[in-house]
Design a protein around this motif. Structure first.
Motif, mmCIF file in Angstrom:
data_model
loop_
_atom_site.group_PDB
_atom_site.id
_atom_site.type_symbol
_atom_site.label_atom_id
_atom_site.label_comp_id
_atom_site.label_asym_id
_atom_site.label_seq_id
_atom_site.Cartn_x
_atom_site.Cartn_y
_atom_site.Cartn_z
ATOM 1 N N ASP A 44 0.870 -1.175 0.000
ATOM 2 C CA ASP A 44 0.000 0.000 0.000
ATOM 3 C C ASP A 44 0.904 1.220 0.000
ATOM 4 O O ASP A 44 1.362 1.678 1.051
ATOM 5 C CB ASP A 44 -0.906 -0.019 1.241
ATOM 6 C CG ASP A 44 -1.907 1.130 1.238
ATOM 7 O OD1 ASP A 44 -1.731 2.080 0.443
ATOM 8 O OD2 ASP A 44 -2.849 1.090 2.054
ATOM 9 N N THR A 45 1.187 1.741 -1.197
ATOM 10 C CA THR A 45 2.182 2.801 -1.322
ATOM 11 C C THR A 45 1.752 4.107 -0.665
ATOM 12 O O THR A 45 2.586 4.964 -0.404
ATOM 13 C CB THR A 45 2.506 3.057 -2.805
ATOM 14 O OG1 THR A 45 1.294 3.329 -3.521
ATOM 15 C CG2 THR A 45 3.189 1.845 -3.413
ATOM 16 N N SER A 46 0.450 4.246 -0.358
ATOM 17 C CA SER A 46 0.004 5.466 0.333
ATOM 18 C C SER A 46 0.507 5.496 1.776
ATOM 19 O O SER A 46 0.535 6.559 2.404
ATOM 20 C CB SER A 46 -1.526 5.552 0.311
ATOM 21 O OG SER A 46 -2.108 4.523 1.095
ATOM 22 N N LEU A 47 0.902 4.334 2.299
ATOM 23 C CA LEU A 47 1.369 4.246 3.687
ATOM 24 C C LEU A 47 2.887 4.148 3.787
ATOM 25 O O LEU A 47 3.435 4.061 4.899
ATOM 26 C CB LEU A 47 0.753 3.015 4.370
ATOM 27 C CG LEU A 47 -0.772 2.929 4.388
ATOM 28 C CD1 LEU A 47 -1.204 1.594 5.000
ATOM 29 C CD2 LEU A 47 -1.367 4.099 5.158
ATOM 30 N N ILE A 48 3.563 4.184 2.640
ATOM 31 C CA ILE A 48 4.998 3.881 2.610
ATOM 32 C C ILE A 48 5.772 5.058 2.044
ATOM 33 O O ILE A 48 5.384 5.645 1.028
ATOM 34 C CB ILE A 48 5.241 2.616 1.757
ATOM 35 C CG1 ILE A 48 4.729 1.380 2.507
ATOM 36 C CG2 ILE A 48 6.712 2.453 1.415
ATOM 37 C CD1 ILE A 48 4.725 0.118 1.672
ATOM 38 N N SER A 49 6.887 5.389 2.696
ATOM 39 C CA SER A 49 7.744 6.450 2.176
ATOM 40 C C SER A 49 8.856 5.894 1.292
ATOM 41 O O SER A 49 9.248 6.522 0.304
ATOM 42 C CB SER A 49 8.353 7.265 3.322
ATOM 43 O OG SER A 49 9.029 6.434 4.243
ATOM 44 N N HIS A 50 9.381 4.707 1.645
ATOM 45 C CA HIS A 50 10.429 4.099 0.825
ATOM 46 C C HIS A 50 10.518 2.610 1.127
ATOM 47 O O HIS A 50 10.256 2.186 2.249
ATOM 48 C CB HIS A 50 11.786 4.761 1.085
ATOM 49 C CG HIS A 50 12.759 4.572 -0.050
ATOM 50 N ND1 HIS A 50 12.699 5.329 -1.193
ATOM 51 C CD2 HIS A 50 13.783 3.710 -0.224
ATOM 52 C CE1 HIS A 50 13.657 4.934 -2.022
ATOM 53 N NE2 HIS A 50 14.331 3.950 -1.453
ATOM 54 N N ILE A 51 10.888 1.834 0.112
ATOM 55 C CA ILE A 51 11.074 0.386 0.270
ATOM 56 C C ILE A 51 12.468 0.017 -0.212
ATOM 57 O O ILE A 51 12.859 0.369 -1.335
ATOM 58 C CB ILE A 51 10.045 -0.423 -0.545
ATOM 59 C CG1 ILE A 51 8.617 0.025 -0.257
ATOM 60 C CG2 ILE A 51 10.204 -1.923 -0.251
ATOM 61 C CD1 ILE A 51 7.603 -0.481 -1.273
ATOM 62 N N TYR A 52 13.207 -0.681 0.632
ATOM 63 C CA TYR A 52 14.503 -1.229 0.247
ATOM 64 C C TYR A 52 14.358 -2.750 0.100
ATOM 65 O O TYR A 52 14.007 -3.434 1.061
ATOM 66 C CB TYR A 52 15.563 -0.924 1.302
ATOM 67 C CG TYR A 52 15.841 0.544 1.494
ATOM 68 C CD1 TYR A 52 16.719 1.219 0.647
ATOM 69 C CD2 TYR A 52 15.235 1.256 2.527
ATOM 70 C CE1 TYR A 52 16.975 2.579 0.821
ATOM 71 C CE2 TYR A 52 15.488 2.605 2.716
ATOM 72 C CZ TYR A 52 16.355 3.260 1.855
ATOM 73 O OH TYR A 52 16.606 4.597 2.036
ATOM 74 N N GLY A 53 14.628 -3.254 -1.101
ATOM 75 C CA GLY A 53 14.631 -4.702 -1.301
ATOM 76 C C GLY A 53 16.051 -5.211 -1.152
ATOM 77 O O GLY A 53 16.916 -4.868 -1.963
ATOM 78 N N VAL A 54 16.310 -5.986 -0.118
ATOM 79 C CA VAL A 54 17.665 -6.478 0.162
ATOM 80 C C VAL A 54 17.748 -7.933 -0.272
ATOM 81 O O VAL A 54 17.187 -8.821 0.373
ATOM 82 C CB VAL A 54 18.014 -6.304 1.659
ATOM 83 C CG1 VAL A 54 19.384 -6.889 1.959
ATOM 84 C CG2 VAL A 54 17.969 -4.836 2.040
#
Length: 276
Positions: A97-107
């Motif tokens: 839910d990108t409205s709740l997320i500022s950034h995503i790091y895929g490790v």
């Protein structure tokens, strides 16, 4: 004649093992063509390539299966600054839910997944929010360069990852350190966990239940050598203990272990909150 649930539960992983063996052989032949006898010293790279091909090829099937589980709602629980642990071919990217997320790091340490992850990021227009980091979560110097430091993450998402890492205890201790107090560890995993969760609460004394546990454990012990070699995933880990022992959590009693009497991959799932 209808196939018994127990036989079906045994045949499913056998089919995946055989498919992966074929992909390992193809990857090895390709390495021999390219490097000759030098392929023999590149077996870890051959394995990485084959496992990535396996999970990229079967990605749509896994996504369809996961749609029937709690996974979509777990992914949508991720908020703020998120670290996705081991995204593989990127099966969860469309679920955030990108409205709740500022950034995503895929490790993700296996760089053979890179093209599939980047394609999904572009497909869902997440170039400004999702960044792939080709490393393990234990590589603190690499993560620090991206601004991922102790107490910097709001959420860590972990979908079928702890079965595949080299040292799940070390990974979980690092995850706990990286989370902010009040941060969320969101997971859907498998291993010995269901049996251990049950036995942690009581000593099993009913004979028939003991026999069922022994049969399930024997089946996993038989399959695990091939499963771990060709899928990079261990059936027999006590993932629950690794999660709980990584640090203090506010709500360990909320971990769920859905009933599945025949599965070689009994699940545990939940959203743990790091104790403030």
């Amino acid at each position: 004649m209808a196939q018994s649930p127990r036989l079906a539960a045994l045949l499913r992983p056998c089919g995946m093992i055989w498919f992966s063996i074929c992909l390992h052989w193809e990857a090895f032949k390709g390495a021999v063509r390219q490097h000759g006898l030098g392929a023999l010293v590149r077996l870890p790279q051959v394995r990485d390539a084959a496992i990535a091909k396996l999970f990229c090829t079967t990605s749509s099937g896994f996504i369809a299966f996961e749609d029937t589980t709690i996974i979509p709602s777990l992914v949508q629980a991720a908020t703020g600054v998120v670290l996705e642990l081991g995204p593989g071919p990127g099966n969860q990217i469309h679920r955030f839910d990108t409205s709740l997320i500022s950034h995503i790091y895929g490790v993700e340490p296996n760089d053979h997944f890179k093209d599939d992850i980047n394609a999904k990021v572009e497909k869902h227009s997440l170039q400004d929010k999702y960044k792939l980091i080709v490393s393990g979560v234990e590589d603190s110097d690499v993560l620090r360069q991206e601004g991922i430091t102790e107490g910097s993450l709001d959420s860590v998402l972990c979908i079928q990852v702890l079965c595949a890492v080299k040292d799940p205890k070390a990974v979980m201790k690092e995850v706990w350190k990286l989370l902010k107090p009040g941060g969320k560890f969101i997971f859907w995993e498998h291993g010995w966990s269901k049996n251990h969760l049950t036995m942690a609460e009581q000593v099993v004394s009913i004979g028939s239940l003991k026999k069922r546990c022994r049969r399930a454990n024997m089946k996993k012990a038989i399959l695990n050598p091939a499963w771990s070699t060709f899928l990079g995933c261990h059936m027999t880990r006590n993932v629950l203990a690794d999660i709980l022992n990584s640090g203090e959590w506010e709500n360990p009693d909320e971990i769920e272990a859905p009933e599945d009497a025949y599965s070689c991959l009994p699940r545990i799932q939940g959203v743990l909150v790091k104790k403030a």
